[in-house]
Design an enzyme around this catalytic site. Structure first.
Site, mmCIF file in Angstrom:
data_model
loop_
_atom_site.group_PDB
_atom_site.id
_atom_site.type_symbol
_atom_site.label_atom_id
_atom_site.label_comp_id
_atom_site.label_asym_id
_atom_site.label_seq_id
_atom_site.Cartn_x
_atom_site.Cartn_y
_atom_site.Cartn_z
ATOM 1 N N GLY A 77 -6.348 12.101 39.781
ATOM 2 C CA GLY A 77 -5.039 11.456 39.589
ATOM 3 C C GLY A 77 -3.946 12.250 40.280
ATOM 4 O O GLY A 77 -3.913 13.479 40.191
ATOM 5 N N ARG A 100 -10.910 9.173 43.476
ATOM 6 C CA ARG A 100 -11.943 9.661 42.561
ATOM 7 C C ARG A 100 -13.257 9.204 43.190
ATOM 8 O O ARG A 100 -13.632 8.048 43.059
ATOM 9 C CB ARG A 100 -11.766 9.044 41.174
ATOM 10 C CG ARG A 100 -10.407 9.337 40.510
ATOM 11 C CD ARG A 100 -10.426 8.916 39.058
ATOM 12 N NE ARG A 100 -9.100 8.767 38.461
ATOM 13 C CZ ARG A 100 -8.371 9.762 37.965
ATOM 14 N NH1 ARG A 100 -8.815 10.988 38.022
ATOM 15 N NH2 ARG A 100 -7.196 9.525 37.414
ATOM 16 N N ASP A 115 -9.806 18.781 36.097
ATOM 17 C CA ASP A 115 -11.168 19.154 35.695
ATOM 18 C C ASP A 115 -12.278 18.534 36.534
ATOM 19 O O ASP A 115 -13.204 19.213 36.965
ATOM 20 C CB ASP A 115 -11.394 18.670 34.249
ATOM 21 C CG ASP A 115 -11.137 19.780 33.263
ATOM 22 O OD1 ASP A 115 -11.091 20.941 33.688
ATOM 23 O OD2 ASP A 115 -10.987 19.462 32.071
ATOM 24 N N THR A 148 -2.335 18.191 37.544
ATOM 25 C CA THR A 148 -2.507 17.009 36.695
ATOM 26 C C THR A 148 -1.354 16.930 35.707
ATOM 27 O O THR A 148 -0.920 17.972 35.181
ATOM 28 C CB THR A 148 -3.844 17.022 35.916
ATOM 29 O OG1 THR A 148 -3.762 16.093 34.834
ATOM 30 C CG2 THR A 148 -4.195 18.378 35.345
ATOM 31 N N ASP A 179 -1.564 15.993 32.846
ATOM 32 C CA ASP A 179 -2.085 16.128 31.482
ATOM 33 C C ASP A 179 -1.899 17.534 30.890
ATOM 34 O O ASP A 179 -1.948 17.700 29.679
ATOM 35 C CB ASP A 179 -3.586 15.780 31.447
ATOM 36 C CG ASP A 179 -3.855 14.362 31.921
ATOM 37 O OD1 ASP A 179 -2.916 13.553 31.921
ATOM 38 O OD2 ASP A 179 -5.003 14.074 32.305
ATOM 39 N N ASP A 225 -4.009 19.880 30.701
ATOM 40 C CA ASP A 225 -5.156 19.983 29.791
ATOM 41 C C ASP A 225 -6.190 21.013 30.259
ATOM 42 O O ASP A 225 -7.334 20.979 29.814
ATOM 43 C CB ASP A 225 -5.846 18.607 29.688
ATOM 44 C CG ASP A 225 -6.331 18.099 31.042
ATOM 45 O OD1 ASP A 225 -5.917 18.656 32.086
ATOM 46 O OD2 ASP A 225 -7.112 17.142 31.065
ATOM 47 N N ARG A 275 -5.157 11.512 28.846
ATOM 48 C CA ARG A 275 -6.619 11.446 28.700
ATOM 49 C C ARG A 275 -7.050 11.956 27.333
ATOM 50 O O ARG A 275 -6.542 11.450 26.337
ATOM 51 C CB ARG A 275 -7.283 12.273 29.808
ATOM 52 C CG ARG A 275 -8.557 11.660 30.346
ATOM 53 C CD ARG A 275 -9.099 12.519 31.442
ATOM 54 N NE ARG A 275 -8.566 12.164 32.723
ATOM 55 C CZ ARG A 275 -9.028 11.165 33.473
ATOM 56 N NH1 ARG A 275 -10.041 10.452 33.079
ATOM 57 N NH2 ARG A 275 -8.498 10.889 34.639
HETATM 58 O O1 F6P Z 1 -5.508 12.656 34.539
HETATM 59 C C1 F6P Z 1 -4.315 12.036 34.852
HETATM 60 C C2 F6P Z 1 -4.264 10.628 34.267
HETATM 61 O O2 F6P Z 1 -2.982 10.082 34.559
HETATM 62 C C3 F6P Z 1 -4.557 10.529 32.774
HETATM 63 O O3 F6P Z 1 -3.463 10.892 31.989
HETATM 64 C C4 F6P Z 1 -4.951 9.086 32.661
HETATM 65 O O4 F6P Z 1 -5.813 8.882 31.569
HETATM 66 C C5 F6P Z 1 -5.693 8.845 33.946
HETATM 67 O O5 F6P Z 1 -5.244 9.817 34.873
HETATM 68 C C6 F6P Z 1 -5.498 7.472 34.533
HETATM 69 O O6 F6P Z 1 -6.273 7.371 35.672
HETATM 70 P P1 F6P Z 1 -6.180 6.188 36.725
HETATM 71 O O7 F6P Z 1 -4.927 6.373 37.519
HETATM 72 O O8 F6P Z 1 -7.406 6.327 37.545
HETATM 73 O O9 F6P Z 1 -6.121 4.908 35.946
#
Ligand code: F6P
Length: 332
Positions: free
Chosen positions: A18, A79, A110, A133, A135, A137, A179
């Site tokens: 992300g 991803r 991660d 990120t 997050d 986290d 997340r």
């Molecule tokens: O890890 C960053 C994040 O924004 C999380 O907070 C969220 O759950 C996820 O990515 C969303 O991912 P995507 O943009 O692939 O929907």
């Protein structure tokens, strides 16, 4: 220059997973620090997928001018499912070798670091990670790039929601990203004065919410904010709100899912500074012959944490902050 330093001539840099505000500032810092050390820099577009496909671009100093203040990532991100396969990683290795890349800086979370670790089991090109990120986290660092900007984005949005919540006397359930981590919800909840904060790391919020709702009129408090981390075990803002509505038909509830707006926007000064510190530190780590480590910030100091520890360890949550918020909200 030591022998170790001499063997690194060209490094790759990419953003993965992300996106997060401040990633551009990190790419800029990596590029400029590498060039200052007479290394060539190759930008790898679209994360691991671009690596597999050889989507590379040589970066000069001017290529990273005027990007520090922009959100998103100019190298783009992905991803990649293919990189999770042995075949995918083998293709990536061939591409890196063909491009003469001696070491790589990966900016991501991660999942991105888990990919780097898998790669390092079979191949000799060292990877150094920078935590990026929203997050926040990740184990081993107080801070991940993008968190501060996302936090401020949430606070700005919730301040606006509070205006309308108070006009109508409504309870708003605001869902934020993160997340499986509650960091964003926790600090945003504190900064917005949320009455209750639902987080994956703690499991007693439903009781606290019930208590708040039961005392609500007694406290003459006719509106409220319940902050919900998307990964909370209660099932997200819609589910919690639905349950409350059934139990308290007299209360007007509304739900607001903030979504991907949390990932955009110009990075805050903090994100730009941290991204710059970490970018420079990552290049230094490569020149010190480090591999499979993440550069992090602990008590404002740069630290090196083995990637294996980062991906295997849960960061946890600050229980002192949780207790502090409870004190603030305990007054009738
Ligand atoms: O890890 C960053 C994040 O924004 C999380 O907070 C969220 O759950 C996820 O990515 C969303 O991912 P995507 O943009 O692939 O929907």
């Amino acid at each position: 220059m030591t022998e170790k330093r001499e063997k690194i001539k060209r490094i790759g840099v990419f953003t993965s997973g992300g996106d997060a505000p401040g990633m551009n500032a990190a790419v800029r810092a990596v590029t400029r620090a590498a060039l200052a050390n007479k290394l060539e820099v190759i930008g790898i577009r679209r994360g691991y997928q671009g690596m597999i496909e050889g989507d590379f671009v040589k970066l000069k100093s001017t290529d990273v001018s005027h990007i520090m203040h922009q959100g998103g990532t100019f190298l783009q991100t992905a991803r990649s499912k293919e990189f999770r396969t042995e075949e995918g990683r083998a293709k990536a290795y061939v591409q890196l070798k063909n491009a003469g890349i001696d070491a790589v800086v990966v900016i991501g979370g991660d999942g991105s670091f888990a990919g780097a670790l898998e790669f390092s089991k079979d191949y000799d090109i060292p990877f150094v990670g920078i935590p990026g990120t929203i997050d926040n986290d990740m184990f081993g660092t107080d801070y991940t790039i993008g968190y501060d900007t996302a936090l401020n984005t949430v606070v700005e949005a919730v301040d606006k929601i509070k205006d309308t919540a108070s006009s109508h006397g409504r309870i708003f359930f605001v869902e934020v990203m993160g997340r499986e981590a509650g960091q964003l919800a926790l600090k945003a909840g504190i900064a917005c004065g949320a009455e209750i904060i639902f987080m994956p790391e703690i499991h007693e919020e439903e009781k606290a919410l019930e208590k708040f709702l039961a005392n609500r009129y007694k406290q003459k408090k006719h509106s409220g904010i319940v902050m919900v981390a998307e990964g909370d075990s209660a099932g997200g803002a819609f589910k919690i709100a639905e349950k409350v509505q059934k139990q308290h038909p007299e209360i007007e509830v509304r739900v607001s899912i903030l979504g991907h707006m949390q990932r955009g926007g110009n990075p805050t000064a903090t994100d730009r500074v941290v991204a710059t510190q970490m970018g420079v530190a990552a290049v230094e780590a490569i020149l010190e012959d480090q591999k499979s480590i993440m550069v992090g910030l602990k008590n404002e100091q740069i630290v090196h944490i083995p990637l294996v520890k980062v991906v295997k360890t849960n960061r946890g949550i600050d229980h002192e902050l949780i207790d502090m918020q409870k004190v603030i909200n305990s007054v009738q």
